[in-house]
Design a protein around this motif. Structure first.
Motif, mmCIF file in Angstrom:
data_model
loop_
_atom_site.group_PDB
_atom_site.id
_atom_site.type_symbol
_atom_site.label_atom_id
_atom_site.label_comp_id
_atom_site.label_asym_id
_atom_site.label_seq_id
_atom_site.Cartn_x
_atom_site.Cartn_y
_atom_site.Cartn_z
ATOM 1 N N ILE A 59 44.666 39.037 39.336
ATOM 2 C CA ILE A 59 45.630 37.928 38.810
ATOM 3 C C ILE A 59 45.076 36.745 39.741
ATOM 4 O O ILE A 59 45.150 35.688 38.938
ATOM 5 C CB ILE A 59 46.908 38.306 39.403
ATOM 6 C CG1 ILE A 59 47.252 39.817 38.674
ATOM 7 C CG2 ILE A 59 47.966 37.257 39.018
ATOM 8 C CD1 ILE A 59 48.801 40.379 39.115
ATOM 9 N N LEU A 60 44.772 36.724 40.870
ATOM 10 C CA LEU A 60 44.417 35.484 41.494
ATOM 11 C C LEU A 60 43.342 34.718 41.010
ATOM 12 O O LEU A 60 42.899 33.567 40.809
ATOM 13 C CB LEU A 60 44.334 35.499 42.997
ATOM 14 C CG LEU A 60 43.823 34.583 43.925
ATOM 15 C CD1 LEU A 60 44.750 33.298 44.009
ATOM 16 C CD2 LEU A 60 43.681 35.029 45.294
ATOM 17 N N THR A 61 42.158 35.648 40.772
ATOM 18 C CA THR A 61 40.742 35.368 40.222
ATOM 19 C C THR A 61 41.005 34.566 38.879
ATOM 20 O O THR A 61 40.692 33.428 38.755
ATOM 21 C CB THR A 61 39.963 36.376 40.314
ATOM 22 O OG1 THR A 61 39.806 36.969 41.566
ATOM 23 C CG2 THR A 61 38.557 35.797 39.741
ATOM 24 N N ALA A 62 41.712 35.352 37.903
ATOM 25 C CA ALA A 62 41.800 34.900 36.581
ATOM 26 C C ALA A 62 42.934 33.681 36.445
ATOM 27 O O ALA A 62 42.542 32.682 35.825
ATOM 28 C CB ALA A 62 42.635 35.902 35.702
ATOM 29 N N GLY A 63 43.963 33.494 37.332
ATOM 30 C CA GLY A 63 44.630 32.091 37.386
ATOM 31 C C GLY A 63 44.242 31.099 38.037
ATOM 32 O O GLY A 63 44.020 30.094 37.398
ATOM 33 N N LEU A 64 43.210 31.335 38.907
ATOM 34 C CA LEU A 64 42.365 30.338 39.518
ATOM 35 C C LEU A 64 41.226 29.596 38.657
ATOM 36 O O LEU A 64 40.974 28.441 38.303
ATOM 37 C CB LEU A 64 41.708 30.555 40.816
ATOM 38 C CG LEU A 64 42.756 30.530 41.849
ATOM 39 C CD1 LEU A 64 41.868 30.929 43.158
ATOM 40 C CD2 LEU A 64 43.416 29.353 42.155
ATOM 41 N N ALA A 65 40.654 30.637 37.897
ATOM 42 C CA ALA A 65 39.666 30.248 36.964
ATOM 43 C C ALA A 65 40.363 29.572 35.751
ATOM 44 O O ALA A 65 39.662 28.412 35.284
ATOM 45 C CB ALA A 65 38.982 31.489 36.331
#
Length: 268
Positions: free
Chosen positions: A83-89
């Motif tokens: 979730i963090l990776t996708a959100g930051l991307a």
């Protein structure tokens, strides 16, 4: 290219026109205050409102874009890392995309404005009498009598010929050309500020309430940006806010459904 000269350096044709038009007229007195106390009459108000509107819309894009991605991933997995990776991307990619789009758009607009300003300067230097007649014709077309239109054109030329022609002919301001770099930075910052809210909600709220809390936070934030945008544009508040909220809810619902479907398929 230079602005319309004044005094002894002004071309004889314009100087003669000014002298004949102002002959016998009383000296100018102090200009009275114009407008009401509750009505802003400051220079650049439209530009400032446009910047504010663009900022609100940029924040709105950040909210919806990042929230949709985060909710979709959260529906597929309960792990915080993806979730963090996708959100930051989504945040970084969206901010850069907004900045690039704003830079290209404003650069094209600024280039056009500068070209028009340069052309007007050249015309004022090369054909001042024709430009004076053109300015008078513009005000005559607005409803002034020929004599009054001529007088207005002469006085505006005496004061600031370039500004008078830019405003009357092209509706632009020489000092109001927007920097594409400033516009790009403002767009990226607005998008980022909007994106932080749903990303924080989906990461900080415990897993059982994560998606529901993010939905609630995003819809409240969208209601706020929709109301502000409607207020800036003097549009109906409820209708404009409703459109933004419904659109955001549809985006979140679509990505949540897709995430749930993919998560179930992967688990199976």
């Amino acid at each position: 290219m230079t602005t319309e000269p004044s005094g002894a350096d002004r071309p004889d044709t314009v100087g003669a026109a000014a002298d004949s038009a102002t002959a016998g007229q009383p000296e100018a007195t102090a200009r009275p205050a114009v407008g009401h106390a509750d009505e802003p009459h400051t220079d650049g108000l439209a530009e400032r409102l446009n910047w504010l509107r663009a900022g609100v819309l940029g924040a709105n894009d950040g909210i919806v874009s990042v929230a949709a991605v985060a909710v979709g991933v959260a529906a597929a997995t309960s792990q915080t890392g993806p979730i963090l990776t996708a959100g930051l991307a989504a945040l970084v990619g969206g901010a850069i995309s907004m900045a690039l789009g704003e830079y290209v758009s404003v650069s094209s607009q600024s280039d056009t404005q500068r070209a028009l300003i340069a052309k007007e300067k050249a015309e004022l230097a090369e054909m001042p009498q024709e430009e004076l007649a053109e300015l008078a014709a513009i005000y005559e077309a607005k409803g002034l009598s020929p004599a009054t239109a001529r007088q207005v054109a002469v006085e505006l030329t005496e004061h600031d010929a370039l500004t008078a022609h830019l405003e009357a002919e092209l509706n632009i301001d020489e000092d109001g050309v927007v920097s594409p770099w400033h516009a790009a930075l403002a767009s990226a910052v607005a998008f980022t500020l909007g994106a932080v809210l749903p990303l924080a909600a989906v990461l900080l709220v415990p897993e059982p309430w994560r998606v529901g809390a993010t939905f609630a936070v995003v819809l409240v934030a969208l209601a706020g940006t929709g109301w502000i945008a409607a207020w800036i544009g003097d549009a109906p508040r409820v209708r404009a806010t409703g459109r933004v909220v419904v659109g955001g809810a549809l985006a979140l619902g679509a990505t949540f459904a897709l995430g749930s479907l993919l998560g179930t398929t992967a688990a199976g």
